[in-house]
Design a protein around this motif. Structure first.
Motif, short mmCIF file in Angstrom:
data_model
loop_
_atom_site.label_atom_id
_atom_site.label_comp_id
_atom_site.label_asym_id
_atom_site.label_seq_id
_atom_site.Cartn_x
_atom_site.Cartn_y
_atom_site.Cartn_z
N LEU A 174 0.81 -1.21 0.00
CA LEU A 174 0.00 0.00 0.00
C LEU A 174 0.85 1.26 0.00
CD1 LEU A 174 -2.78 -1.02 2.56
CD2 LEU A 174 -2.97 -0.93 0.06
N LYS A 217 -5.19 -3.64 -3.79
CA LYS A 217 -4.48 -3.64 -2.51
C LYS A 217 -3.04 -3.19 -2.61
CE LYS A 217 -7.41 -7.27 -0.55
NZ LYS A 217 -7.45 -8.58 0.15
N SER A 218 -2.73 -2.43 -3.66
CA SER A 218 -1.39 -1.87 -3.76
C SER A 218 -1.48 -0.46 -4.33
CB SER A 218 -0.48 -2.74 -4.65
OG SER A 218 -0.68 -2.45 -6.02
N SER A 219 -0.38 0.28 -4.20
CA SER A 219 -0.33 1.64 -4.77
C SER A 219 0.43 1.67 -6.08
CB SER A 219 0.33 2.59 -3.76
OG SER A 219 1.61 2.12 -3.41
#
Length: 323
Positions: A129, A157-159
């Motif tokens: 994240l 669920k990640s940036s």
């Protein structure tokens, strides 16, 4: 799809000189946001494992452990590169440079250094994240039927803004088409990897194709590419670029890199968890300053999204593929 995270840190002398407000003002002026802070006293072992320096490593460790340091996790467009410029400007304002061991402030370089120092300073946070901009080294063979699920997870669920998925053979890639059936917040660049003997050693080259390719070109199935030059020319003819895959540091030398550049290679996979920070630093110097090539990197053997490169590095290497 342009936000990324970066880390900047006040060293013990930066804390003593009280430059925090100057740092925070420069961060705000660059439209960056402080997300988390952490004030700690490091151990010498932590410094030795997570930092590099052109000075004696034990003297440097004693310096960084001489008092409190304060680390800031920053979010914003091109955060990593902007923090690097802020660091240089503050040092210069106080009469310091990289030639001084005591120089007030540090920022984490993209890739391996950010990965290690994030884990050091922000252990309670999820690295997925709070990643940099692009993970360009996800090996498809590790996921097989789970690729679509992986893509959904990375988007939700990640940036991460961009990923590179690497194949070792021709594949119809139905999961990519399925993923793109609706508008997405993450971009995908496909790569194909081939092995060659160059200057007496086995090396692998990765051909990355423009973002418009939602599947590998079918003509790959009919090509054997007996020489590296034929593979490089094939990829470039389709609008792609070629990167030197992971190679142990002992196999990387100026002659090899200059030869690959002459053949049409664009960059080198530098940032990888299998390399130490000192290895990364030594390779960066040869790749950028002597061979005049660019950098790439990614998670590789780690969980996808864990190790990534910044937007500055991504644009320097892959910009032509995402126009």
């Amino acid at each position: 799809m342009s936000q990324e995270y970066g880390i900047i840190m006040l060293k013990p002398d930066g804390i003593v000189q009280g430059i925090e407000e100057i740092l925070l003002k420069r961060i705000r002026n660059e439209n960056l946001t402080v997300v988390y802070t952490n004030k700690v006293i490091l151990t010498e072992q932590q410094v030795l494992e997570n930092f590099t320096s052109p000075f004696d490593k034990y003297n440097y460790a004693r310096y960084l452990t001489s008092g409190e340091i304060k680390a800031y996790l920053i979010r914003g467009e091109n955060a990593g590169h902007k923090l690097r410029l802020i660091k240089f400007k503050i040092r210069a304002d106080y009469g310091y440079s990289s030639k001084n061991m005591r120089n007030l402030i540090h920022n984490s370089d993209s890739g391996t250094e950010y990965y290690k120092q994030f884990k050091l300073f922000f252990q309670e946070l999820d690295p997925l994240l709070h990643s940099s901009y692009a993970d360009m080294y996800i090996n498809k063979a590790q996921y097989n039927e789970n690729l679509f699920s992986l893509l959904i997870k990375l988007e939700e669920k990640s940036s991460i803004s961009w990923i590179g998925i690497i194949y070792d053979k021709y594949d119809l890639i139905l999961d990519i088409k399925r993923f793109y059936q609706k508008e997405r917040n993450i971009g995908i660049i496909l790569g194909i990897r081939n092995s060659f003997v160059i200057k007496g050693q086995n090396v692998k080259l990765i051909g990355y194709f423009p973002k418009s390719f939602q599947q590998l070109p079918a003509s790959l199935y009919d090509n054997n590419f007996p020489e590296a030059s034929s593979f490089i020319n094939y990829v470039k003819k389709l609008g792609g670029i070629v990167i030197l895959d992971f190679l142990p540091v002992i196999g990387i030398n100026v002659d090899l890199l200059k030869m690959l550049k002459k053949l049409g290679v664009t960059g080198v996979h530098v940032f990888d968890s299998r390399r130490s920070l000192r290895e990364v630093e030594s390779i960066e110097d040869v790749v950028e300053n002597e061979a005049k090539l660019t950098f790439s990197g990614g998670s590789g053997v780690l969980k996808p999204g864990s190790l990534s490169i910044g937007k500055y590095e991504f644009d320097s290497t892959f910009k032509l593929l995402v126009k």
